[in-house]
Design a protein around this motif. Structure first.
Motif, short mmCIF file in Angstrom:
data_model
loop_
_atom_site.label_atom_id
_atom_site.label_comp_id
_atom_site.label_asym_id
_atom_site.label_seq_id
_atom_site.Cartn_x
_atom_site.Cartn_y
_atom_site.Cartn_z
N PRO A 225 0.83 -1.21 0.00
CA PRO A 225 0.00 0.00 0.00
C PRO A 225 0.86 1.26 0.00
O PRO A 225 1.98 1.27 0.53
N GLU A 226 0.31 2.33 -0.57
CA GLU A 226 1.06 3.59 -0.69
C GLU A 226 1.50 4.11 0.68
O GLU A 226 2.61 4.62 0.84
N ALA A 227 0.62 3.97 1.68
CA ALA A 227 0.95 4.46 3.03
C ALA A 227 2.18 3.74 3.59
O ALA A 227 3.03 4.35 4.26
N VAL A 228 2.27 2.44 3.29
CA VAL A 228 3.42 1.65 3.78
C VAL A 228 4.69 2.11 3.07
O VAL A 228 5.74 2.29 3.70
N ARG A 229 4.58 2.34 1.74
CA ARG A 229 5.75 2.80 0.98
C ARG A 229 6.21 4.18 1.45
O ARG A 229 7.40 4.45 1.53
N GLU A 230 5.27 5.04 1.78
CA GLU A 230 5.60 6.38 2.31
C GLU A 230 6.39 6.26 3.61
O GLU A 230 7.35 7.01 3.84
N LYS A 231 5.99 5.31 4.45
CA LYS A 231 6.65 5.11 5.75
C LYS A 231 8.09 4.62 5.53
O LYS A 231 9.02 5.06 6.22
N ILE A 232 8.24 3.71 4.57
CA ILE A 232 9.57 3.19 4.26
C ILE A 232 10.48 4.31 3.76
O ILE A 232 11.65 4.40 4.13
N VAL A 233 9.91 5.20 2.94
CA VAL A 233 10.68 6.34 2.41
C VAL A 233 11.18 7.23 3.54
O VAL A 233 12.33 7.66 3.55
N LEU A 234 10.32 7.49 4.51
CA LEU A 234 10.73 8.33 5.65
C LEU A 234 11.91 7.71 6.38
O LEU A 234 12.84 8.40 6.81
N GLY A 235 11.88 6.38 6.52
CA GLY A 235 12.98 5.67 7.16
C GLY A 235 14.27 5.78 6.34
O GLY A 235 15.36 5.93 6.89
N LYS A 236 14.11 5.75 5.02
CA LYS A 236 15.28 5.83 4.14
C LYS A 236 15.92 7.21 4.15
O LYS A 236 17.09 7.36 3.79
N MET A 237 15.15 8.24 4.52
CA MET A 237 15.71 9.60 4.53
C MET A 237 16.85 9.72 5.53
O MET A 237 17.79 10.49 5.31
N ASN A 238 16.78 8.96 6.63
CA ASN A 238 17.88 9.00 7.60
C ASN A 238 19.17 8.51 6.96
O ASN A 238 20.25 9.01 7.25
N LYS A 239 19.04 7.51 6.08
CA LYS A 239 20.20 7.00 5.36
C LYS A 239 20.74 8.08 4.41
O LYS A 239 21.95 8.25 4.26
N ALA A 242 22.73 10.47 6.42
CA ALA A 242 24.00 9.84 6.84
C ALA A 242 25.00 9.78 5.69
O ALA A 242 26.22 9.77 5.92
N GLU A 243 24.52 9.76 4.47
CA GLU A 243 25.42 9.69 3.31
C GLU A 243 25.81 11.07 2.79
O GLU A 243 26.90 11.24 2.25
N ASN A 244 24.93 12.05 2.95
CA ASN A 244 25.11 13.34 2.28
C ASN A 244 25.42 14.52 3.19
O ASN A 244 25.80 15.58 2.69
N CYS A 245 25.25 14.38 4.51
CA CYS A 245 25.45 15.51 5.44
C CYS A 245 26.64 15.21 6.36
O CYS A 245 26.63 14.21 7.09
N LEU A 246 27.64 16.07 6.34
CA LEU A 246 28.87 15.85 7.09
C LEU A 246 28.62 15.46 8.55
O LEU A 246 29.12 14.45 9.03
N LEU A 247 27.86 16.29 9.27
CA LEU A 247 27.71 16.06 10.72
C LEU A 247 26.95 14.78 11.05
O LEU A 247 27.11 14.22 12.13
N GLN A 248 26.13 14.30 10.09
CA GLN A 248 25.38 13.06 10.31
C GLN A 248 26.11 11.83 9.74
O GLN A 248 25.67 10.70 9.93
N GLN A 249 27.24 12.07 9.05
CA GLN A 249 28.01 10.95 8.51
C GLN A 249 28.72 10.18 9.62
O GLN A 249 29.06 10.74 10.66
N GLU A 250 28.99 8.90 9.35
CA GLU A 250 29.85 8.13 10.24
C GLU A 250 31.23 8.78 10.22
O GLU A 250 31.73 9.14 9.15
#
Length: 305
Positions: A225-239, A242-250
């Motif tokens: 369902p679209e709502a489930v995919r939207e939720k997954i996208v929000l989770g992926k934004m943290n990644k 972590a990949e694109n912002c210096l202070l949030q990078q490992e």
């Protein structure tokens, strides 16, 4: 819009995707390079578009802290050989010293400043260097931090120059290591943003669109369902952060913490506060798209003028 074999090659260099898939992407996108990159990303073939700034100029990127003022400059030359020439390196350092002392408003103002330790302007000194070295030379850009504590880092003998600016209540020597570590991470990973707060709404919307398109093309995800995919996208934004912002990078030296947490840990150990304020990263020749001979002609005409 038609496209050429060179367009296919450029798209491949930008994305790392195979030649046939690049050709298909350009066909589907009617020859539009940006749309072709997006098409490949939506199909999950290109994780992200590599920066397409092809190096068409040599020279040196240089960063230094001079009398408490942080400076980073780029000066271009025609060949790598000249970029390592002692006279050329001294000229670059003199340009940096001029920026630190004179605080020019822009490139035009810098070129009219008195070159450090001489009665000549930077333009005249540049012309002198062309005559002495026998190669076209151009001061391209600079940045300057007068406030806070700046830390400079030069990578690979002038391939990359990084200047990090920190706000702190500690002496400069107590924060230098943290600043150098942050600068080295910036040199290596070239993050798009310093902090997730800088990521604009249009960038977030574009990433979300691509993630949703990737899921729509994935048989396992398409039926959800679209709502489930939207939720997954929000989770992926943290990644994404972590990949694109210096202070949030490992933190490269210790992947158990982010760069932000590393800086905070140094501040705590030293008994003060350290805030990352800003940084500038110059890579030699970055984004110069023109052909070498055009670059040479441009400088030659400037020297004659």
């Amino acid at each position: 819009m038609a496209f050429t074999a060179a367009d296919v090659k450029n798209l491949r260099e930008m994305t790392g995707v195979g030649m046939m898939d690049c050709k298909k992407a350009l066909t589907e996108s009617d020859g539009d390079m940006d749309k072709a990159v997006e098409w490949l990303r939506e199909k999950g073939m290109a994780a992200s578009a590599k920066k397409a700034g092809r190096i068409a100029a040599e020279g040196m990127a240089y960063a230094a802290v001079i009398d408490g003022v942080g400076v980073v400059v780029e000066v271009n030359a025609e060949t790598d050989f000249v970029g390592k020439n002692e006279k050329f390196v001294d000229f670059v350092k003199g340009v940096a010293a001029t920026v630190a002392k004179e605080n020019p408003a822009d490139m035009d103002a810098l070129m009219e400043c008195k070159y450090a330790g001489t009665d000549m302007t930077v333009t005249q000194q540049q012309q002198e260097m062309v005559l002495v070295i026998g190669e076209n030379i151009k001061v391209r850009r600079f940045a300057r931090f007068a406030d806070g504590v700046s830390v400079a880092y030069v990578h690979a003998g002038g391939k990359i120059g990084v200047l990090v600016n920190l706000e702190t209540d500690l002496p400069a020597e107590k924060v230098e290591e943290a600043g150098k570590d942050a600068a080295m991470q910036i040199a290596a990973l070239n993050p798009r943003f310093w902090d997730k707060s800088q990521v604009t709404e249009d960038v977030l919307a574009e990433e979300k669109k691509i993630m949703l398109a990737q899921m729509a093309n994935d048989p396992k995800m398409a039926g959800k369902p679209e709502a489930v995919r939207e939720k997954i996208v929000l989770g992926k934004m943290n990644k994404f952060y972590a990949e694109n912002c210096l202070l949030q990078q490992e933190f490269v030296k210790d992947n158990s913490m982010t760069v932000e947490k590393y800086i905070a840990s140094v501040a705590k150990a030293q008994g003060g506060t350290i805030t990352f304020k800003d940084a500038v990263r110059f890579e030699k020749g970055e984004g110069i798209e023109k052909k070498q001979e055009n670059f040479a002609a441009e400088i030659a005409s400037m020297v004659k003028g």
